[in-house]
Design an enzyme around this catalytic site. Structure first.
Site, PDB file in Angstrom:
ATOM      1  N   PRO A   2       0.633  -1.186  -0.061  1.00 24.98           N
ATOM      2  CA  PRO A   2       0.289  -0.088   0.312  1.00 24.98           C
ATOM      3  C   PRO A   2       0.551   1.222  -0.244  1.00 24.98           C
ATOM      4  O   PRO A   2       1.972   1.098   0.706  1.00 24.98           O
ATOM      5  CB  PRO A   2      -0.125  -0.545   1.189  1.00 24.98           C
ATOM      6  CG  PRO A   2      -0.839  -1.299   2.150  1.00 24.98           C
ATOM      7  CD  PRO A   2       0.378  -2.182   1.104  1.00 24.98           C
ATOM      8  N   GLU A   3       0.499   1.995  -0.804  1.00 22.71           N
ATOM      9  CA  GLU A   3       0.934   3.557  -0.641  1.00 22.71           C
ATOM     10  C   GLU A   3      -0.007   4.621   0.287  1.00 22.71           C
ATOM     11  O   GLU A   3      -0.276   4.238   0.160  1.00 22.71           O
ATOM     12  CB  GLU A   3       1.293   4.011  -2.214  1.00 22.71           C
ATOM     13  CG  GLU A   3       2.216   2.773  -2.817  1.00 22.71           C
ATOM     14  CD  GLU A   3       3.550   3.623  -4.278  1.00 22.71           C
ATOM     15  OE1 GLU A   3       3.283   4.865  -4.073  1.00 22.71           O
ATOM     16  OE2 GLU A   3       3.006   2.706  -4.781  1.00 22.71           O
ATOM     17  N   LYS A  61       3.572   6.663   4.848  1.00 19.45           N
ATOM     18  CA  LYS A  61       2.464   5.266   4.693  1.00 19.45           C
ATOM     19  C   LYS A  61       2.406   4.737   6.148  1.00 19.45           C
ATOM     20  O   LYS A  61       2.003   4.015   6.619  1.00 19.45           O
ATOM     21  CB  LYS A  61       3.280   4.365   3.889  1.00 19.45           C
ATOM     22  CG  LYS A  61       3.421   4.480   2.170  1.00 19.45           C
ATOM     23  CD  LYS A  61       4.105   3.421   1.526  1.00 19.45           C
ATOM     24  CE  LYS A  61       4.908   4.213   1.311  1.00 19.45           C
ATOM     25  NZ  LYS A  61       5.884   3.497   0.766  1.00 19.45           N
ATOM     26  N   HIS A 107      -7.465 -14.965   7.322  1.00 21.32           N
ATOM     27  CA  HIS A 107      -5.761 -14.405   7.794  1.00 21.32           C
ATOM     28  C   HIS A 107      -6.236 -13.816   8.963  1.00 21.32           C
ATOM     29  O   HIS A 107      -4.910 -12.901   9.205  1.00 21.32           O
ATOM     30  CB  HIS A 107      -4.778 -14.184   6.284  1.00 21.32           C
ATOM     31  CG  HIS A 107      -4.587 -14.789   5.792  1.00 21.32           C
ATOM     32  ND1 HIS A 107      -3.739 -16.280   5.552  1.00 21.32           N
ATOM     33  CD2 HIS A 107      -5.117 -15.040   4.364  1.00 21.32           C
ATOM     34  CE1 HIS A 107      -3.984 -17.039   4.864  1.00 21.32           C
ATOM     35  NE2 HIS A 107      -5.063 -16.104   3.274  1.00 21.32           N
ATOM     36  N   ARG A 137       0.803 -12.307   4.729  1.00 18.57           N
ATOM     37  CA  ARG A 137       1.856 -12.547   3.974  1.00 18.57           C
ATOM     38  C   ARG A 137       3.160 -11.738   6.051  1.00 18.57           C
ATOM     39  O   ARG A 137       3.892 -12.288   5.803  1.00 18.57           O
ATOM     40  CB  ARG A 137       2.607 -11.675   3.317  1.00 18.57           C
ATOM     41  CG  ARG A 137       2.019 -12.450   2.294  1.00 18.57           C
ATOM     42  CD  ARG A 137       2.461 -11.476   0.997  1.00 18.57           C
ATOM     43  NE  ARG A 137       1.738 -12.221  -0.448  1.00 18.57           N
ATOM     44  CZ  ARG A 137       1.860 -11.249  -1.599  1.00 18.57           C
ATOM     45  NH1 ARG A 137       2.215  -9.661  -0.965  1.00 18.57           N
ATOM     46  NH2 ARG A 137       1.302 -10.907  -2.519  1.00 18.57           N
ATOM     47  N   ARG A 309      13.376  -2.594  -9.802  1.00 13.95           N
ATOM     48  CA  ARG A 309      11.931  -2.513  -9.870  1.00 13.95           C
ATOM     49  C   ARG A 309      12.088  -2.131 -11.500  1.00 13.95           C
ATOM     50  O   ARG A 309      13.158  -1.822 -12.012  1.00 13.95           O
ATOM     51  CB  ARG A 309      11.148  -2.131  -8.819  1.00 13.95           C
ATOM     52  CG  ARG A 309      12.278  -0.248  -8.638  1.00 13.95           C
ATOM     53  CD  ARG A 309      11.410   0.565  -7.692  1.00 13.95           C
ATOM     54  NE  ARG A 309      11.646   0.059  -6.491  1.00 13.95           N
ATOM     55  CZ  ARG A 309      11.806   0.793  -5.229  1.00 13.95           C
ATOM     56  NH1 ARG A 309      10.750   1.779  -5.153  1.00 13.95           N
ATOM     57  NH2 ARG A 309      12.400   0.602  -4.076  1.00 13.95           N
TER      58      ARG A 309
END
Length: 326
Positions: A2-3, A61, A107, A137, A309
């Site tokens: 997420p940004e 963030k 989760h 994760r 990237r």
């Protein structure tokens, strides 16, 4: 990951649904999700249960909820808070508001039971009573951190109360482009002292926080700047152009609910963002540049390797400078 716009969407939802409520019970289902809490899971439960959430604040963030005693007025009267619940979303963390009777999410890692409260928009309706931290994760987590004064004395970030207090673990990051105290001229002066490319600089959270790979590519496209433009060559006008482009792109993303390429990203109601449908550069390899096409030119979006990237840019209207810094 997420940004900033995604984090702000979550912050707004938590501010609406959680701020002002007391955390009546805490259940840790996965100890790794509180590994950043110094004294372990049992202390996390004891320290958090019974606290009132006074606000929900974001810088970059980073998200946190200042905590107070149950009798504390969340609107700002009384003593300033000294502790905050920090939420690190990591790659897949979600903060979900759910009714207690709904089945557990697959989760689910941490469950906070909240005091009863009425929906401010529909006073006859009760708000859901569970705040669930869901994380596939397990790179994210929750922990309690000390609040310290901000270096400049201004409000720490986006929030309701405007406290000039920031969690110790977030104090090192710079203000973000949507922060009311963000100073473009000060950022320009710091940029000019660097010897690097503009994209590499904008990804440095110590210079400007909250800008990730998606939004920096979109902003550089808006500003018609190549990602390897040397920072020491930027004029004040060029710096303002790119930072205002960041603000514009992020504001558009907020209106759409954030950018989601990952089914794991959702806001507090479990809804995904849709800004990804209107990106001009990021992920658009091989497609015509919309700006060039509108002007009758043949610019195409290309993908280049950058810092392990990708960078996406128009090969025509974002030309590489002769003294490029990669």
């Amino acid at each position: 990951m997420p940004e900033l716009p995604e984090a702000e969407v979550v912050r707004r939802g938590l501010a609406q649904w959680v701020a002002g409520r007391v955390i009546e019970d805490v259940q840790v289902l996965e100890a790794r999700s509180v590994r950043r809490h110094t004294d372990g899971p049992e202390a996390f439960v004891q320290d958090l249960a019974g606290c009132r959430v006074l606000d929900v604040v974001r810088r970059g963030k980073f998200l946190w909820m200042p905590l107070g005693a149950p009798e504390t007025d969340s609107m700002g009267s009384g003593d300033s808070p000294t502790l905050a619940l920090m939420a690190h979303l990591g790659m897949s963390g979600q903060m979900l508001i759910k009714d207690a009777g709904l089945p557990d999410d697959r989760h689910l890692r941490i469950r906070l039971t909240l005091s009863e409260a009425s929906d401010p928009e529909n006073p006859g309706d009760q708000l859901p009573t569970e705040l669930r931290f869901v994380d596939q994760r397990i790179f994210g987590g929750l922990f309690i951190d000390d609040l310290v004064p901000t270096a400049d004395g201004a409000a720490a970030g986006r929030g309701l109360r405007g406290d000039a207090l920031i969690p110790q673990h977030a104090a090192h990051i710079a203000r973000d482009p949507l922060d009311p105290a963000f100073d473009i001229d000060a950022v320009h002066d710091r940029l000019r002292r660097r010897r690097t490319g503009i994209k590499r600089a904008l990804l440095d959270q110590g210079l400007v926080s909250g800008i990730g790979n998606i939004y920096v590519d979109e902003a550089l496209w808006e500003a018609r700047l190549h990602y390897a433009r040397p920072t020491e060559t930027l004029t004040r006008t060029a710096t303002r152009r790119v930072l205002e482009a960041v603000q514009t792109v992020m504001t558009r993303a907020l209106e759409a609910g954030g950018t989601s390429f990952d089914s794991l990203y959702v806001n507090v109601n479990g809804e995904s963002g849709y800004f990804a449908l209107s990106l001009n550069a990021y992920g658009q390899t091989g497609k015509p540049c919309t700006r060039c096409a509108a002007a009758g030119r043949d610019g195409v979006i290309v993908r280049e390797q950058f810092m392990n990237r990708s960078s996406f840019l128009c090969e025509l209207c974002q030309r590489k400078p002769r003294n490029a810094r990669f």
